[in-house]
Design a protein around this motif. Structure first.
Motif, PDB file in Angstrom:
ATOM      1  N   LEU A  28      53.867  33.950 -51.325  1.00 50.35           N
ATOM      2  CA  LEU A  28      52.930  34.909 -51.305  1.00 50.35           C
ATOM      3  C   LEU A  28      51.880  35.075 -50.156  1.00 50.35           C
ATOM      4  CD1 LEU A  28      52.085  34.395 -55.263  1.00 50.35           C
ATOM      5  CD2 LEU A  28      53.664  35.976 -53.951  1.00 50.35           C
ATOM      6  N   LYS A  29      51.297  33.999 -49.725  1.00 49.47           N
ATOM      7  CA  LYS A  29      50.465  34.020 -48.568  1.00 49.47           C
ATOM      8  C   LYS A  29      51.132  34.674 -47.264  1.00 49.47           C
ATOM      9  CE  LYS A  29      46.525  33.485 -47.002  1.00 49.47           C
ATOM     10  NZ  LYS A  29      45.429  34.775 -47.162  1.00 49.47           N
ATOM     11  N   SER A  30      52.422  34.225 -47.131  1.00 49.87           N
ATOM     12  CA  SER A  30      53.104  34.537 -45.933  1.00 49.87           C
ATOM     13  C   SER A  30      53.620  36.001 -46.032  1.00 49.87           C
ATOM     14  CB  SER A  30      54.526  33.775 -45.860  1.00 49.87           C
ATOM     15  OG  SER A  30      55.255  34.123 -46.661  1.00 49.87           O
ATOM     16  N   GLU A  31      53.629  36.412 -47.176  1.00 49.80           N
ATOM     17  CA  GLU A  31      53.757  37.789 -47.573  1.00 49.80           C
ATOM     18  C   GLU A  31      52.576  38.738 -47.316  1.00 49.80           C
ATOM     19  OE1 GLU A  31      55.609  38.358 -51.314  1.00 49.80           O
ATOM     20  OE2 GLU A  31      57.475  37.291 -50.672  1.00 49.80           O
ATOM     21  N   GLY A  32      51.376  38.195 -47.152  1.00 50.21           N
ATOM     22  CA  GLY A  32      50.251  38.946 -46.796  1.00 50.21           C
ATOM     23  C   GLY A  32      49.245  39.091 -47.811  1.00 50.21           C
ATOM     24  N   LEU A  33      49.534  38.512 -48.970  1.00 44.95           N
ATOM     25  CA  LEU A  33      48.559  38.498 -50.053  1.00 44.95           C
ATOM     26  C   LEU A  33      47.181  37.805 -49.850  1.00 44.95           C
ATOM     27  CD1 LEU A  33      51.329  39.117 -51.547  1.00 44.95           C
ATOM     28  CD2 LEU A  33      50.436  38.278 -53.724  1.00 44.95           C
ATOM     29  N   THR A  34      46.209  38.188 -50.213  1.00 49.15           N
ATOM     30  CA  THR A  34      44.890  37.684 -50.448  1.00 49.15           C
ATOM     31  C   THR A  34      44.848  36.623 -51.411  1.00 49.15           C
ATOM     32  OG1 THR A  34      43.976  39.160 -51.843  1.00 49.15           O
ATOM     33  CG2 THR A  34      43.940  39.571 -49.535  1.00 49.15           C
ATOM     34  N   TYR A  35      43.876  35.771 -51.228  1.00 46.03           N
ATOM     35  CA  TYR A  35      43.571  34.715 -52.354  1.00 46.03           C
ATOM     36  C   TYR A  35      43.268  35.169 -53.711  1.00 46.03           C
ATOM     37  CZ  TYR A  35      43.818  31.270 -48.567  1.00 46.03           C
ATOM     38  OH  TYR A  35      44.205  30.428 -47.583  1.00 46.03           O
ATOM     39  N   PRO A  36      42.571  36.421 -53.681  1.00 43.95           N
ATOM     40  CA  PRO A  36      42.554  36.862 -55.058  1.00 43.95           C
ATOM     41  C   PRO A  36      43.520  37.474 -55.808  1.00 43.95           C
ATOM     42  CG  PRO A  36      40.452  37.384 -53.635  1.00 43.95           C
ATOM     43  CD  PRO A  36      41.569  36.792 -52.964  1.00 43.95           C
ATOM     44  N   GLU A  37      44.308  38.080 -54.978  1.00 47.93           N
ATOM     45  CA  GLU A  37      45.690  38.562 -55.266  1.00 47.93           C
ATOM     46  C   GLU A  37      46.691  37.451 -55.796  1.00 47.93           C
ATOM     47  OE1 GLU A  37      46.320  42.692 -52.684  1.00 47.93           O
ATOM     48  OE2 GLU A  37      46.592  40.548 -51.769  1.00 47.93           O
ATOM     49  N   ILE A  38      46.746  36.371 -55.084  1.00 48.49           N
ATOM     50  CA  ILE A  38      47.589  35.098 -55.492  1.00 48.49           C
ATOM     51  C   ILE A  38      46.999  34.705 -56.770  1.00 48.49           C
ATOM     52  CG2 ILE A  38      47.900  32.680 -54.688  1.00 48.49           C
ATOM     53  CD1 ILE A  38      48.127  33.409 -51.816  1.00 48.49           C
TER      54      ILE A  38
END
Length: 67
Positions: A28-38
């Motif tokens: 998810l992080k590699s896809e550009g999601l932020t920590y709140p989105e994760i």
């Protein structure tokens, strides 16, 4: 002499996450999601996700080197 536990990752008795969850955070992080989105998608707190992404925790699984 230093003692290293033979149990790590999800086999460790104190582990809360599974290897599948850890790999999902990295994806998810590699896809550009932020920590709140994760957090909203997985329920994994920012501090835990950051420790995974920086390699401080679960580095043996993710291949991310800390430091």
């Amino acid at each position: 002499m230093l003692f290293r536990s033979l149990w790590f990752g999800e086999k460790h008795g104190m582990s809360v996450l599974t290897e599948k969850q850890v790999l999902l955070v990295v994806k998810l992080k590699s896809e550009g999601l932020t920590y709140p989105e994760i957090y909203r998608k997985t329920g994994i707190k920012k501090s835990t996700a950051a420790a995974i992404i920086t390699g401080r925790n679960w580095g043996y699984l993710t291949g991310i080197k800390h430091g």
